[in-house]
Design a protein around this motif. Sequence first.
Motif, PDB file in Angstrom:
ATOM      1  N   PHE A 156      -0.004   8.361  -6.180  1.00 58.43           N
ATOM      2  CA  PHE A 156      -0.524   8.035  -7.505  1.00 58.43           C
ATOM      3  C   PHE A 156      -1.335   6.739  -7.479  1.00 58.43           C
ATOM      4  O   PHE A 156      -2.395   6.637  -8.107  1.00 58.43           O
ATOM      5  CB  PHE A 156       0.634   7.914  -8.500  1.00 58.43           C
ATOM      6  N   PHE A 157      -0.850   5.745  -6.767  1.00 59.43           N
ATOM      7  CA  PHE A 157      -1.574   4.476  -6.697  1.00 59.43           C
ATOM      8  C   PHE A 157      -2.944   4.654  -6.043  1.00 59.43           C
ATOM      9  O   PHE A 157      -3.946   4.097  -6.504  1.00 59.43           O
ATOM     10  CB  PHE A 157      -0.750   3.442  -5.928  1.00 59.43           C
ATOM     11  N   ASN A 158      -3.009   5.421  -4.976  1.00 61.22           N
ATOM     12  CA  ASN A 158      -4.295   5.632  -4.301  1.00 61.22           C
ATOM     13  C   ASN A 158      -5.228   6.491  -5.149  1.00 61.22           C
ATOM     14  O   ASN A 158      -6.450   6.280  -5.141  1.00 61.22           O
ATOM     15  CB  ASN A 158      -4.064   6.280  -2.942  1.00 61.22           C
TER      16      ASN A 158
ATOM     17  N   THR B 268      -4.184   9.111  -0.027  1.00 62.80           N
ATOM     18  CA  THR B 268      -3.707  10.071  -1.029  1.00 62.80           C
ATOM     19  C   THR B 268      -3.311  11.390  -0.385  1.00 62.80           C
ATOM     20  O   THR B 268      -2.249  11.957  -0.673  1.00 62.80           O
ATOM     21  CB  THR B 268      -4.793  10.307  -2.087  1.00 62.80           C
TER      22      THR B 268
ATOM     23  N   ALA C  20      -7.395   5.399 -14.502  1.00 65.85           N
ATOM     24  CA  ALA C  20      -6.604   4.730 -13.472  1.00 65.85           C
ATOM     25  C   ALA C  20      -5.396   4.024 -14.078  1.00 65.85           C
ATOM     26  O   ALA C  20      -4.286   4.090 -13.548  1.00 65.85           O
ATOM     27  CB  ALA C  20      -7.483   3.733 -12.715  1.00 65.85           C
ATOM     28  N   MET C  21      -5.606   3.362 -15.218  1.00 68.63           N
ATOM     29  CA  MET C  21      -4.502   2.677 -15.876  1.00 68.63           C
ATOM     30  C   MET C  21      -3.452   3.670 -16.367  1.00 68.63           C
ATOM     31  O   MET C  21      -2.249   3.446 -16.221  1.00 68.63           O
ATOM     32  CB  MET C  21      -5.032   1.845 -17.035  1.00 68.63           C
TER      33      MET C  21
ATOM     34  N   VAL D 113      -1.317   4.933 -13.474  1.00 67.00           N
ATOM     35  CA  VAL D 113      -0.325   3.968 -13.003  1.00 67.00           C
ATOM     36  C   VAL D 113       0.786   3.778 -14.023  1.00 67.00           C
ATOM     37  O   VAL D 113       1.982   3.791 -13.688  1.00 67.00           O
ATOM     38  CB  VAL D 113      -1.002   2.627 -12.662  1.00 67.00           C
TER      39      VAL D 113
ATOM     40  N   ILE E  82       4.733   8.166  -5.456  1.00 63.96           N
ATOM     41  CA  ILE E  82       4.243   6.955  -6.110  1.00 63.96           C
ATOM     42  C   ILE E  82       3.052   6.378  -5.339  1.00 63.96           C
ATOM     43  O   ILE E  82       2.055   5.936  -5.938  1.00 63.96           O
ATOM     44  CB  ILE E  82       5.383   5.932  -6.230  1.00 63.96           C
TER      45      ILE E  82
ATOM     46  N   ALA F 269      -5.289   6.380  -8.362  1.00 64.78           N
ATOM     47  CA  ALA F 269      -5.801   5.417  -9.346  1.00 64.78           C
ATOM     48  C   ALA F 269      -6.940   4.595  -8.763  1.00 64.78           C
ATOM     49  O   ALA F 269      -7.918   4.275  -9.457  1.00 64.78           O
ATOM     50  CB  ALA F 269      -4.665   4.508  -9.817  1.00 64.78           C
TER      51      ALA F 269
ATOM     52  N   TYR G 298       2.349   7.866 -15.034  1.00 66.56           N
ATOM     53  CA  TYR G 298       2.923   8.652 -13.944  1.00 66.56           C
ATOM     54  C   TYR G 298       3.794   7.801 -13.020  1.00 66.56           C
ATOM     55  O   TYR G 298       4.902   8.210 -12.671  1.00 66.56           O
ATOM     56  CB  TYR G 298       1.813   9.336 -13.147  1.00 66.56           C
ATOM     57  N   VAL G 299       3.285   6.650 -12.622  1.00 64.51           N
ATOM     58  CA  VAL G 299       4.076   5.797 -11.738  1.00 64.51           C
ATOM     59  C   VAL G 299       5.170   5.078 -12.508  1.00 64.51           C
ATOM     60  O   VAL G 299       6.335   5.037 -12.094  1.00 64.51           O
ATOM     61  CB  VAL G 299       3.170   4.779 -11.013  1.00 64.51           C
ATOM     62  N   GLY G 300       4.832   4.499 -13.662  1.00 63.15           N
ATOM     63  CA  GLY G 300       5.799   3.706 -14.410  1.00 63.15           C
ATOM     64  C   GLY G 300       6.839   4.506 -15.140  1.00 63.15           C
ATOM     65  O   GLY G 300       7.897   3.985 -15.478  1.00 63.15           O
TER      66      GLY G 300
END
Length: 240
Positions: free
Chosen positions: A65-67, A41, A81-82, A85, A62, A69, A88-90
Amino acid sequence: MDVVLWCDVLTTGTAGRRSPAARGNAMMLPALFFYLFAGLTVAAGCMVIVVRNPVHAVLFLILAFFNAAGLFVLLGAEFLAMILVVVYVGAVAVLFLFVVMMLDVDFAELRAGFVRNAPLGAIVGLILLGELIMVVGFRVLEPGALAQPTAPIPTAGSGITNTEAIGRVLYTKYMYYFEGAGLILLVAMIGAIVLTLRHKQGVKRQSIAAQVARRKTTAIDVVKVPSGGAIVPAAGERRG
């Protein structure tokens, strides 16, 4: 940051008799994942600032954001976490990526204005740094404040999930703050649309009202053309 590590150890039966090595491995695994996600991150966040290509910056964002989460999953906050993802990511990061790739952004002009806006950026950075110091210092000065949660934390046997617990607090005690945040986001969205809406000169646009109001006298020119000749009306005489 204090990392809370735990492992479920059964106290009854032979299944609960674990060796010290097994208990140590069970406690070491969450720590390894924490340092892995935290390191990635921080590294991805630094790359967002360092890289010159804006598309690469969005891709590193991106990854950050995944890390992040993954860190929420380690803390037992799977709902956050959901949301990180999915939202923010989607949505946000992908939207940034499409905006950067599709809009005709003059990056040379943006770089030219960097020096001009550097003092304002430095002031904003100092404000954010002060806020982070205050957050960390609050925990040092008031260690008992963190022991007073807003709502009881759901236990394993209560049957209340993290999503339900967050919803109860968010839509009861913080209802007006939640609506205020939604209003701010709506205003920001409208402002972004207004700022990015550009009317280019010389582009023909369809006017439904003008098309409906056309008559034969304004739409047709009857011109007698001599044999073997052609007549082109002047620019001022042409009728739309």
